[in-house]
Each structure stands twice: as structure tokens, then as C-alpha cells.
Design a protein around this motif. Sequence first.
Motif, PDB file in Angstrom:
ATOM      1  N   GLN A 295      29.105  33.237  -6.310  1.00 23.52           N
ATOM      2  CA  GLN A 295      29.833  32.859  -6.850  1.00 23.52           C
ATOM      3  C   GLN A 295      30.445  33.853  -7.886  1.00 23.52           C
ATOM      4  N   THR A 296      31.373  34.817  -8.152  1.00 23.92           N
ATOM      5  CA  THR A 296      31.948  35.966  -8.469  1.00 23.92           C
ATOM      6  C   THR A 296      33.155  34.806  -9.357  1.00 23.92           C
ATOM      7  N   ASP A 297      34.043  33.759  -8.728  1.00 24.53           N
ATOM      8  CA  ASP A 297      34.994  32.951  -9.262  1.00 24.53           C
ATOM      9  C   ASP A 297      34.820  32.262 -10.113  1.00 24.53           C
ATOM     10  N   ARG A 300      35.221  28.674  -8.554  1.00 26.33           N
ATOM     11  CA  ARG A 300      35.102  28.709  -6.960  1.00 26.33           C
ATOM     12  C   ARG A 300      33.183  28.679  -7.362  1.00 26.33           C
ATOM     13  N   GLU A 350      41.806  30.909 -17.486  1.00 26.46           N
ATOM     14  CA  GLU A 350      42.370  31.277 -16.502  1.00 26.46           C
ATOM     15  C   GLU A 350      43.864  31.578 -17.592  1.00 26.46           C
ATOM     16  N   THR A 355      43.400  35.519 -15.632  1.00 31.34           N
ATOM     17  CA  THR A 355      42.529  35.227 -14.027  1.00 31.34           C
ATOM     18  C   THR A 355      41.426  34.492 -14.529  1.00 31.34           C
ATOM     19  N   THR A 356      40.503  33.973 -12.344  1.00 31.84           N
ATOM     20  CA  THR A 356      39.631  33.365 -13.272  1.00 31.84           C
ATOM     21  C   THR A 356      37.603  34.225 -12.523  1.00 31.84           C
ATOM     22  N   SER A 357      37.925  35.622 -12.283  1.00 26.99           N
ATOM     23  CA  SER A 357      37.419  36.215 -11.802  1.00 26.99           C
ATOM     24  C   SER A 357      36.370  36.330 -12.329  1.00 26.99           C
ATOM     25  N   ASP A 359      34.379  39.065 -12.712  1.00 28.96           N
ATOM     26  CA  ASP A 359      33.843  40.434 -13.291  1.00 28.96           C
ATOM     27  C   ASP A 359      34.995  40.908 -13.650  1.00 28.96           C
ATOM     28  N   LYS A 360      36.002  40.634 -14.154  1.00 29.83           N
ATOM     29  CA  LYS A 360      37.513  41.135 -14.326  1.00 29.83           C
ATOM     30  C   LYS A 360      38.214  40.639 -15.696  1.00 29.83           C
ATOM     31  N   ALA A 498      44.431  36.685  -8.745  1.00 27.29           N
ATOM     32  CA  ALA A 498      44.647  35.604  -9.641  1.00 27.29           C
ATOM     33  C   ALA A 498      45.451  34.431  -9.248  1.00 27.29           C
TER      34      ALA A 498
END
Length: 568
Positions: A295-297, A300, A350, A355-357, A359-360, A498
Motif C-alpha cells: 500500500q501507498t496510502d 489502507r 491528512e 492527503t494520506t498518500s 507518495d504525495k 484525498a
Amino acid sequence: MTSVLAPLPVLLPLLGAAAALLTSGHPRSQRILSIAVLTAVLAVSVTLLLIADADGATSVAVGGWPVPLGIVLVVDRLSALMLVVASTVALGVLVFAVGQGAADGQEDTPLSIFHPTFLVLVAGVSNAFLAGDLFNLYVGFEILLMASYVLLTLGGTAPRIRGGITYVIVSLTSSLVFLAAIGLVYAATGTVNMADLAVRLGELPEGTQVLLQSMLLIAFGIKAAVFPLSAWLPDSYPTAPAPVTAVFAGLLTKVGVYAIIRTQTLLFPDGALDDLLMWAALATMLVGILGAVAQTDLRRLLSFTLVSHIGYMVFGIALGTTAGLAGAVFYVAHHIAIQTTLFLVAGLVERQGGTTSVDKLGGLARRSPLLAVLFFVPAMNLAGIPPLSGFIGKLGLLHAGVAEGSSMAMALVVGGVVTSLLTLLAIARVWTRAFWRPPTQAPADDTAAAAAADAGSGGGSTPDGGPSGNGGPSPDGDGTGSPFQAAWRRHTRVATAAEPDLPPAAASTRALRPLPATMVAATAGLAAVTVALTGLAGPLYGIADRAAEDLLDRTPYISTVLGPEETP
């Protein structure tokens, strides 16, 4: 004294929910009332735990009906410990939600709806822990599930409705299986009182016992997210508001685990399906953690680690020894606090980063050192880094597996070690990408992009004081706009991915807002609880060990409910 206190963890939240509905037009009164009710529940739960640990199990026949006809509430070391941990995290989550509602103007957690529903959820959890018969346990599940349907869909956004539909379908399926199992149990024995069933089930044919045990395990396995009945969880939990996700992750699956512990030890002590539980525990650990690594989030990822670490608890239950059950009970208490804290931290991440990604995200440790600490401490605890409580719980379970000595137990020991290492890998990836590396887009860039977008749509000046553009083609004639506009479009894609229910400008503003003190304080308080679990690991593990002895003996529970003369 116990006869007076035992109903209060259920009664106080229900009365508080009614009062919260009556005060829905006065948010401040509603907040004070809800926090006061959960504080009282926590005080009562601690008192019940002290009494149960000192004097043993006690039972209360509600309404004066004779046992086993009426509703019986049973307070023993296991149920009292679960009440203490559940009320602690529920109080922390409620304070977090109050801070979020005050900061956001109730846009994500409407207080008039949230508070009474949340209190009903706590009442359902408490009733499930105290239930002395299968039907009252079913009622407890249904109370908390009905409240969870409302909480899961707060805000009415499309992702939340989709996640809610999945959750409702799965929950109704497990409830139907549970209700059918209760009907079969009653048809076969003439009772649903668990102490009475502990005496009568042994008289049934072995095939009938296995059928009843299998149906109860399926129902509770769905609720506890045991593989292969766990696929619903990662798609349901991450869509809810942060406080709702936190209390779901911390409590709801553990009620299912509690039900497995209670029924496996009290009703089916012969261990007919222990080998099947061992396989399920191994698959739950490995499949869950492999999903987390992919996962990336952040939400999740935490949802998959939640599934994975349920496997540790099922591992201890399947061993069926005092050491295994003690490790499982300790790990349930530890994991409730850890998982709740991490999901609250995800809500703060967040809010801070938009966001919760992972990668971002980037640079969170520099932008918010306190947030970095709040993530790092429970994350290391989840990974089992010594000397934290996660390490103590895992060490107890692994030691119990080695002591059992079978080939399947040793495979679970290896699987537990691999799962712990992969958990550390998943957590380390989040730390390095979201907290440690340089930010992918600094807050100043976001501010400049927002200003450029405003200038392009409505005039004004650019961030450097020059005249604003008109939003037309770029000087190069490629129609893409200025670099500021391109940056704004990139930021908009990140923010709206997000939170698709927020407009781009609101998402940008949301990402830049400071973290509200109440939300941070609530998260810090639960993080402190996770640290306290390490300092209090000795007494807590002692309670878990004594609870495990009572579970395997069964005599204290049966004699408390039915009386010494009915004990086999």
C-alpha cells in the motif's frame, strides 16, 4: 457492589445518548455531557477490574429473572479488562472528535448526530463484553453495528456510502449466520446461557458440536476480520472520518476476537478446530502484512496491518494453553490502544498534508515534529520494537508457540517473526517517505499556487507583487498557463484525490491549517497510554495470565452464574 456497578457501562452510555439527543441544539452541553458519561464509564470499568482481579468473577441477573432464563451480565478479569481498554480509547477518540468538530465547524462530524450515536456504539461494545448468554451477545453486536452504520456514512459522500454499503452487507451476513447458530444451539440444548451451555454442549454428539462451533466461528471470524473473511475491511474503514475509523479499527474487530476467546474456551474446550484456527491465524498474519507492504496510502496500510495482527490473537487462542491465551489477551489490550492511536495520527497527517498518500507527502517531521513523534512511538510499538508492549506481547505468544512444540505451532512462530519484520518494513517506508524525506511540495508553493489561481480567476496581484494574469495561454502559447497555475493544478489533483468532496481551494486551505490543540492533545494522550502499557506490562500481563487460567478452568465462570451445585 458489583451488582450495582455491572450494568452501568451499558446503562450510562444509553442514558447519555438520550440526553445528547435532547441537547442537540446546544453543542457545548452535548460535548460536556458525552465526555462526562465516558469518563464515568471509565471510572466504573477500572473499579470493576480491581474487584474482579481481587475477588474473582461475579454475575448479575438483570430484572430478577432466575438463571438461566433471564439476562445475565458477567464480570470477570477478561471482560473487565476489555471494558477498561475500550472505555479509555473511546474517551480519547471522543475528545479528538470534539476538537475536529470545533475546528471544522461540524462539517465532517456533525455533533448533533455524532455524540448520541457514538455513545450507543460504546453501550453496544460494553454489552457484548458483559453478556452472559449468546442472545445478549447478539444484541450487543447489533447495537454497535447499527450505530456503526450511521457513523461510517457521516457526511454522505460517495466514497463513504460505498464503503458503508460493503460494511452493512458483510455485517448483516455475519449477523444472520450468528442468529442461525443461536437458533440451532437452542434447538439442540434448550438454552442460550453460556454457563449452562458449557455444561450441556458436552452431552451432544461430536458432529453436532463441530457444526455449532463452526457456525459461531464463521460469524465471529467475519466480525474479527480473520482471513479469508477479512477482504471487506480495507475497503470500508479508510473512507470514514478519522475519529470513526479510529474507534472502528481499535474496538469493533476486537469484540469479534473477544467472542472467539469466550466461546472457544467456555463452550468448546476440547479444541476440535484448533488446527483450523492455526492455519487461519498464519494466513491472516501473512496475507494481511503482504497487503500492507503493497500500500501507498497510510489508512489502507494501517487497515491491512490491523487484519495482519488479528492473526497474532487467533494464534494464542488456537494454542489453547495458559501461556497462549495470556498472550492473546495481553495483545488484544495492547492492539486496541495502538491501532486507535495510529488511525488518529493518520487523521492528523491528512489534515497537515492534505492527503494520506505517502507518495504525495514529505517533510512532515520538519513541518510538525510533534506529529512525527506521535506517529513514531505507536508505530514502533506496532512493529514490536523492544522494550515496548508490542514486543512483550509478541514475545509471549512466540514463547507459548515454542513451548507447545508442534510443527504447526513452530510454523506460526516463524510466521509471527516474518510478520513483525514486514510490519517494521511497512512502517519504515511510511516514515522515510512521509516524514523524513524533503517535501514533494512545500507549503509556500501551495500558497503561491493558490494565490496565482485566485489571480487568474478574479484579478489581484501575483505573489511577487506584480500584476495578475488573466488565466489565458502561457507566453509560450501552449495553453497550459503559468508555472504557478501548473503547480496549482498538480496540488489540486493531490488534494482532491484525498478528499474528493472538498473543492480545490478548500482542500488547499485545509492542507495548510495548523493542527487543532484538542485533536493533538487527544492523540498525545492515547500515545501516552501506549507507552504506559510498556511501563505497566508486568501487572497487565499478570491480569492476562490469571484471566487465561480462569478461561481454561471454566469453573469460576460456571459456578458464578449457575451456583456451585451446578458446576460439573
